[in-house]
Design a protein around this motif. Sequence first.
Motif, PDB file in Angstrom:
ATOM      1  N   MET A 102      47.374  36.287 -75.895  1.00 38.85           N
ATOM      2  CA  MET A 102      47.866  37.619 -76.177  1.00 38.85           C
ATOM      3  C   MET A 102      49.079  37.909 -75.304  1.00 38.85           C
ATOM      4  O   MET A 102      49.107  37.556 -74.126  1.00 38.85           O
ATOM      5  N   ILE A 103      50.103  38.559 -75.883  1.00 40.48           N
ATOM      6  CA  ILE A 103      51.230  39.033 -75.092  1.00 40.48           C
ATOM      7  C   ILE A 103      50.685  40.053 -74.104  1.00 40.48           C
ATOM      8  O   ILE A 103      49.969  40.982 -74.485  1.00 40.48           O
ATOM      9  N   ILE A 104      51.007  39.880 -72.831  1.00 43.89           N
ATOM     10  CA  ILE A 104      50.360  40.679 -71.793  1.00 43.89           C
ATOM     11  C   ILE A 104      50.638  42.177 -71.946  1.00 43.89           C
ATOM     12  O   ILE A 104      49.859  43.016 -71.490  1.00 43.89           O
ATOM     13  N   ASP A 105      51.723  42.533 -72.620  1.00 41.16           N
ATOM     14  CA  ASP A 105      52.024  43.946 -72.839  1.00 41.16           C
ATOM     15  C   ASP A 105      50.972  44.637 -73.707  1.00 41.16           C
ATOM     16  O   ASP A 105      50.852  45.867 -73.700  1.00 41.16           O
ATOM     17  N   TYR A 106      50.203  43.843 -74.475  1.00 42.05           N
ATOM     18  CA  TYR A 106      49.157  44.416 -75.326  1.00 42.05           C
ATOM     19  C   TYR A 106      47.794  44.408 -74.641  1.00 42.05           C
ATOM     20  O   TYR A 106      46.805  44.891 -75.203  1.00 42.05           O
ATOM     21  N   ALA A 107      47.720  43.832 -73.449  1.00 44.56           N
ATOM     22  CA  ALA A 107      46.446  43.776 -72.719  1.00 44.56           C
ATOM     23  C   ALA A 107      46.061  45.172 -72.234  1.00 44.56           C
ATOM     24  O   ALA A 107      46.914  45.970 -71.832  1.00 44.56           O
ATOM     25  N   GLU A 108      44.762  45.441 -72.272  1.00 44.53           N
ATOM     26  CA  GLU A 108      44.246  46.739 -71.846  1.00 44.53           C
ATOM     27  C   GLU A 108      43.069  46.555 -70.908  1.00 44.53           C
ATOM     28  O   GLU A 108      42.328  45.565 -71.018  1.00 44.53           O
ATOM     29  N   PRO A 109      42.881  47.486 -69.966  1.00 43.96           N
ATOM     30  CA  PRO A 109      41.700  47.438 -69.095  1.00 43.96           C
ATOM     31  C   PRO A 109      40.424  47.401 -69.922  1.00 43.96           C
ATOM     32  O   PRO A 109      40.323  48.095 -70.944  1.00 43.96           O
ATOM     33  N   GLY A 110      39.477  46.576 -69.494  1.00 45.47           N
ATOM     34  CA  GLY A 110      38.220  46.445 -70.231  1.00 45.47           C
ATOM     35  C   GLY A 110      38.148  45.188 -71.069  1.00 45.47           C
ATOM     36  O   GLY A 110      37.062  44.735 -71.430  1.00 45.47           O
ATOM     37  N   MET A 111      39.308  44.598 -71.380  1.00 44.59           N
ATOM     38  CA  MET A 111      39.315  43.338 -72.119  1.00 44.59           C
ATOM     39  C   MET A 111      38.793  42.220 -71.215  1.00 44.59           C
ATOM     40  O   MET A 111      38.946  42.276 -69.995  1.00 44.59           O
ATOM     41  N   ILE A 112      38.189  41.203 -71.832  1.00 43.38           N
ATOM     42  CA  ILE A 112      37.621  40.089 -71.074  1.00 43.38           C
ATOM     43  C   ILE A 112      38.533  38.873 -71.191  1.00 43.38           C
ATOM     44  O   ILE A 112      38.925  38.485 -72.290  1.00 43.38           O
ATOM     45  N   LEU A 113      38.865  38.289 -70.049  1.00 35.58           N
ATOM     46  CA  LEU A 113      39.758  37.143 -70.020  1.00 35.58           C
ATOM     47  C   LEU A 113      39.065  35.922 -70.628  1.00 35.58           C
ATOM     48  O   LEU A 113      37.969  35.544 -70.229  1.00 35.58           O
ATOM     49  N   GLY A 114      39.713  35.298 -71.615  1.00 35.99           N
ATOM     50  CA  GLY A 114      39.101  34.185 -72.328  1.00 35.99           C
ATOM     51  C   GLY A 114      39.458  32.819 -71.779  1.00 35.99           C
ATOM     52  O   GLY A 114      38.947  31.800 -72.249  1.00 35.99           O
ATOM     53  N   GLN A 115      40.353  32.758 -70.778  1.00 40.73           N
ATOM     54  CA  GLN A 115      40.790  31.479 -70.217  1.00 40.73           C
ATOM     55  C   GLN A 115      41.353  31.726 -68.823  1.00 40.73           C
ATOM     56  O   GLN A 115      41.945  32.766 -68.548  1.00 40.73           O
ATOM     57  N   ASP A 116      41.147  30.753 -67.915  1.00 42.67           N
ATOM     58  CA  ASP A 116      41.723  30.874 -66.577  1.00 42.67           C
ATOM     59  C   ASP A 116      43.225  31.115 -66.676  1.00 42.67           C
ATOM     60  O   ASP A 116      43.903  30.540 -67.534  1.00 42.67           O
ATOM     61  N   VAL A 117      43.745  31.946 -65.774  1.00 39.29           N
ATOM     62  CA  VAL A 117      45.190  32.162 -65.696  1.00 39.29           C
ATOM     63  C   VAL A 117      45.703  31.393 -64.489  1.00 39.29           C
ATOM     64  O   VAL A 117      45.289  31.630 -63.356  1.00 39.29           O
ATOM     65  N   ILE A 118      46.619  30.453 -64.748  1.00 36.08           N
ATOM     66  CA  ILE A 118      47.146  29.570 -63.709  1.00 36.08           C
ATOM     67  C   ILE A 118      48.657  29.706 -63.670  1.00 36.08           C
ATOM     68  O   ILE A 118      49.312  29.754 -64.724  1.00 36.08           O
ATOM     69  N   ASP A 119      49.223  29.797 -62.464  1.00 33.88           N
ATOM     70  CA  ASP A 119      50.672  29.934 -62.375  1.00 33.88           C
ATOM     71  C   ASP A 119      51.357  28.570 -62.532  1.00 33.88           C
ATOM     72  O   ASP A 119      50.690  27.546 -62.733  1.00 33.88           O
ATOM     73  N   GLU A 120      52.679  28.544 -62.449  1.00 31.57           N
ATOM     74  CA  GLU A 120      53.435  27.314 -62.715  1.00 31.57           C
ATOM     75  C   GLU A 120      53.185  26.226 -61.680  1.00 31.57           C
ATOM     76  O   GLU A 120      53.506  25.045 -61.912  1.00 31.57           O
ATOM     77  N   TYR A 121      52.586  26.591 -60.544  1.00 29.58           N
ATOM     78  CA  TYR A 121      52.301  25.601 -59.513  1.00 29.58           C
ATOM     79  C   TYR A 121      50.848  25.139 -59.542  1.00 29.58           C
ATOM     80  O   TYR A 121      50.400  24.418 -58.662  1.00 29.58           O
ATOM     81  N   GLY A 122      50.096  25.584 -60.563  1.00 29.31           N
ATOM     82  CA  GLY A 122      48.706  25.175 -60.679  1.00 29.31           C
ATOM     83  C   GLY A 122      47.734  26.052 -59.901  1.00 29.31           C
ATOM     84  O   GLY A 122      46.542  25.738 -59.828  1.00 29.31           O
ATOM     85  N   LYS A 123      48.198  27.152 -59.338  1.00 29.64           N
ATOM     86  CA  LYS A 123      47.339  28.053 -58.564  1.00 29.64           C
ATOM     87  C   LYS A 123      46.574  28.988 -59.492  1.00 29.64           C
ATOM     88  O   LYS A 123      47.145  29.589 -60.401  1.00 29.64           O
ATOM     89  N   LEU A 124      45.263  29.106 -59.269  1.00 25.43           N
ATOM     90  CA  LEU A 124      44.417  29.975 -60.087  1.00 25.43           C
ATOM     91  C   LEU A 124      44.647  31.432 -59.698  1.00 25.43           C
ATOM     92  O   LEU A 124      44.479  31.815 -58.542  1.00 25.43           O
TER      93      LEU A 124
END
Length: 340
Positions: free
Chosen positions: A1-23
């Motif tokens: 999902m484009i993060i601009d459409y994200a809303e509080p209360g939604m459940i994250l469906g996948q780990d978010v990792i930055d470009e250096y591999g940091k969780l």
Amino acid sequence: MIIDYAEPGMILGQDVIDEYGKLLLEQGITLTESYIKRLKKFGINTIRIFDQEATLLKQQQVIPSELRTELSLCFQALSSLQTSFLANEKLTFLYLEQIGNLINNIIDQASQQATTMINTQIYYPNQQELVHSINVCLLSLITGFQLNMSKDDLYELALGALLHDIGKATLPRINGLLFDSAKLHTLYGRNLLLRNKLSPKIARIVAEHHEALDGSGLPLGLTNNKIHLFSKIVAIANFFDKAITKATIENTSQLEVIEGMLAKSNTIFDVHLLTIFIHTIPIYPVGSLVLLNTKQVAHVTKNHQSHLLRPEIKLNTKLGKVVVNLRQEPNLAISKVIEY
């Protein structure tokens, strides 16, 4: 999902990792306003949200999720090797042999979905190199099916597509960033594969996937008849996957991606191969969450081979969820994909 459409209360469906591999955030976390702001601060543009409706619609995949995961782990292990280890032909060969076995399994599994391919999950737009490589592999393979390639040719096409950017693992990085304006990773990758006794066709895919029909490509400026058929297919799949990922981040439409590629027919891309490609992939995959021109949100439920831009959708209305066939609703259109 484009993060601009994200809303509080939604459940994250996948780990978010930055470009250096940091969780940054773990799968399953409930989003808050502060979490969303934090992700934006770190430059995260897209995230995956757990969507029960989409999960049900996405059950039919071009290959089983277990096989995709196994390929991801093996390919990640190969790609993460340091340059010195990649030079160890015996070690690299072991990884390549295992990946080759998985490719044969993928061809067998995907061929079983031939008649329903347009309504299966094929690609997942994502900035991660690993996901991109698997997307390009599967997108190229589907074009190979349409061309009625032999099993041996499908194998070389799929393996070359998967490994098309393997040369990046051997290039130097400065502060973690890769500098390769001349696309020399293509030649590094070709040489790596040839040292490990892979076929010249596979090596050519890796070397030529940034070449263009009119000679404007990199790194060698090859022209039409000097570029291998397999390389032309992978060039289309590679460009499409990167362009679709960029479109989801920049809020531009998928139709613009297709129109942009068609405008490059017979200058950058082979028009015959591009036409086959466009008519065999779902522009709006089943389960995608889309925004309509009416600002309503809907899930894509079914694609039609002859009307890829006019799928069937499930729309939330005051009377409940209603299935709408866009072929029969000329005033309704998809503006953009919110989440694949």
